[in-house]
Design a protein around this motif. Structure first.
Motif, PDB file in Angstrom:
ATOM      1  N   GLN A 164      -7.239   5.692  -1.607  1.00  0.00           N
ATOM      2  CA  GLN A 164      -5.818   5.807  -1.934  1.00  0.00           C
ATOM      3  C   GLN A 164      -5.572   7.076  -2.744  1.00  0.00           C
ATOM      4  OE1 GLN A 164      -3.619   2.155  -2.802  1.00  0.00           O
ATOM      5  NE2 GLN A 164      -2.795   3.144  -4.621  1.00  0.00           N
ATOM      6  N   ILE A 180      -6.873   4.433   5.168  1.00  0.00           N
ATOM      7  CA  ILE A 180      -5.425   4.483   5.029  1.00  0.00           C
ATOM      8  C   ILE A 180      -4.930   5.362   6.166  1.00  0.00           C
ATOM      9  CG2 ILE A 180      -3.499   5.352   3.661  1.00  0.00           C
ATOM     10  CD1 ILE A 180      -4.964   4.493   1.169  1.00  0.00           C
ATOM     11  N   ARG A 204     -11.694   1.209  -2.182  1.00  0.00           N
ATOM     12  CA  ARG A 204     -10.298   1.129  -1.752  1.00  0.00           C
ATOM     13  C   ARG A 204      -9.406   2.006  -2.634  1.00  0.00           C
ATOM     14  NH1 ARG A 204     -11.790  -4.433  -0.964  1.00  0.00           N
ATOM     15  NH2 ARG A 204     -10.953  -4.968  -3.020  1.00  0.00           N
ATOM     16  N   ILE A 253       0.838  -1.197   0.000  1.00  0.00           N
ATOM     17  CA  ILE A 253       0.000   0.000   0.000  1.00  0.00           C
ATOM     18  C   ILE A 253       0.875   1.249   0.000  1.00  0.00           C
ATOM     19  CG2 ILE A 253      -1.561   1.400   1.413  1.00  0.00           C
ATOM     20  CD1 ILE A 253      -3.047  -0.680  -0.038  1.00  0.00           C
ATOM     21  N   PHE A 304      -3.186   0.028   5.335  1.00  0.00           N
ATOM     22  CA  PHE A 304      -4.586  -0.135   4.963  1.00  0.00           C
ATOM     23  C   PHE A 304      -5.310  -0.928   6.039  1.00  0.00           C
ATOM     24  CE2 PHE A 304      -8.058  -2.474   2.905  1.00  0.00           C
ATOM     25  CZ  PHE A 304      -8.744  -1.423   2.330  1.00  0.00           C
ATOM     26  N   ALA A 308       2.067   4.321   5.371  1.00  0.00           N
ATOM     27  CA  ALA A 308       0.637   4.152   5.138  1.00  0.00           C
ATOM     28  C   ALA A 308       0.228   2.689   5.299  1.00  0.00           C
ATOM     29  CB  ALA A 308       0.278   4.635   3.736  1.00  0.00           C
ATOM     30  N   TYR A 355       0.863   3.939  -3.034  1.00  0.00           N
ATOM     31  CA  TYR A 355       0.403   5.273  -2.659  1.00  0.00           C
ATOM     32  C   TYR A 355       1.468   6.324  -2.959  1.00  0.00           C
ATOM     33  CZ  TYR A 355       0.025   8.870   1.084  1.00  0.00           C
ATOM     34  OH  TYR A 355       0.030  10.024   1.811  1.00  0.00           O
ATOM     35  N   GLU A 409      -1.565   6.782   8.352  1.00  0.00           N
ATOM     36  CA  GLU A 409      -0.121   6.963   8.499  1.00  0.00           C
ATOM     37  C   GLU A 409       0.130   8.004   9.572  1.00  0.00           C
ATOM     38  OE1 GLU A 409       1.696   8.725   4.934  1.00  0.00           O
ATOM     39  OE2 GLU A 409      -0.344   9.136   4.256  1.00  0.00           O
TER      40      GLU A 409
END
Length: 349
Positions: free
Chosen positions: A124, A318, A120, A21, A303, A301, A25, A320
């Protein structure tokens, strides 16, 4: 109410990064081509806090050596030069992008595509846009690091008074559209540091085989590149629009945003450059050198998903932990490390 909480520093806290991911990303970021872990990148990336505790990191900036040149039989001791180190603290915090899909069985029946897969992908995209905008917003900060040698209002340095709102009123749509000459003035401000505390900006270094090429980067709003392409005779020379062939396989010199090179400056077009209005609409463009800003990650990040209502609803996120900051230091005056701010006309079609 009593509760039990496992905090970040607890021995049992697990660290599991979803690298796929994170890679996908980051790969979609507009600013990615200018990001890297070294001090010669325009956007310096730091991941020290991914594996270490702490909610902030201090990035060290080194000033240039002042003095220290001795010739002939003059004494060296007592005539040494000096340079200073400066630290900039960047804090990190949660950044989350979430979406919820309800009544999944019927929602899926009503459309001809995979609604969960689409959701999803959408978060992103949103996460990508969020980080791109954070970098752009930080580069646009005018409340710190401001000195005359890092600012150009319109086409001439004499538009500077030191009062930001006043200087913006000097921009008009006749004399202050983007030109190659404006880009060259910005480059001279970077390399000949008049009114910039005697400190030059360092160009970005791009590897080409065993050697390195040095480039500054000018990022402009499409309204500005439109004006330069349409009216600037210097730019109309066909050779100026040909990407540098010496390193044409590098992603730095490719893509629809890359418009060419002029006088040692790579020119990019970016539609998310900030627009505002004073006397007319203007754009806050940048000429960028090394260490203009930094992105610090404390967690890459990840998911996440959570079902509810026996699978009839799902939430995606997502998540982070990061911080974004433009870099500046103080020798005599507080000064941006790697940005010349260029304010030019950007009147809509």
């Amino acid at each position: 109410m009593s509760y039990v909480e496992i905090l970040t520093g607890h021995d049992l806290t697990q660290e599991q990064w979803d690298n796929e991911i994170f890679t996908e990303y980051i790969g979609q970021l507009w600013w990615k081509r200018l990001m890297g872990t070294g001090i010669n990148n325009i956007i310096q990336v730091k991941e020290d806090l991914v594996k270490k505790d702490g909610d902030a990191i201090t990035i060290g900036l080194r000033g240039r050596l002042q003095g220290g040149i001795v010739v002939g039989n003059a004494t060296g001791i007592g005539n040494e030069g000096t340079f200073s180190y400066y630290g900039q603290r960047i804090t990190i915090d949660n950044v989350r992008v979430l979406a919820k899909i309800t009544d999944i069985p019927m929602s899926q029946k009503r459309v001809g595509f995979d609604i969960l897969k689409d959701a999803r992908e959408e978060i992103q995209i949103k996460a990508t846009e969020r980080l791109d905008d954070e970098v752009t917003t930080e580069l646009s900060v005018v409340t710190t690091g401001k000195v005359r040698g890092r600012y150009l209002y319109g086409a001439v340095d004499s538009n500077w008074s030191g009062t930001h709102a006043t200087d913006l009123t000097n921009i008009d749509n006749t004399a202050d559209q983007l030109t190659t000459n404006i880009i060259r003035i910005c480059k001279r401000k970077a390399t000949i540091p008049v009114n910039a505390d005697g400190t030059k900006m360092r160009p970005m270094k791009v590897q080409n085989g065993k050697n390195y090429e040095e480039w500054f980067v000018y990022v402009a709003h499409p309204y500005c590149t439109r004006d330069m392409f349409d009216t600037d005779a210097a730019w109309k020379n066909a050779q100026l629009n040909i990407p540098p062939l010496s390193n044409s396989n590098s992603p730095i010199f490719s893509g629809s945003s890359f418009k060419g090179a002029y006088d040692g400056v790579l020119i990019y077009e970016y539609d998310r450059i900030q627009l505002a209005t004073s006397t007319i609409q203007y754009a806050h463009n940048f000429l960028l050198g090394a260490q203009a800003a930094a992105v610090v990650w404390g967690q890459r990040a990840k998911f996440g998903e959570e079902e509810s209502d026996l699978g009839h609803a799902v939430s995606y996120e997502i998540h982070e932990i990061r911080g974004v900051k433009k870099l500046y230091f103080t020798r005599t005056n507080q000064m941006d490390q790697g940005i010349v701010h260029s304010f030019v006309a950007a009147v809509a079609d």
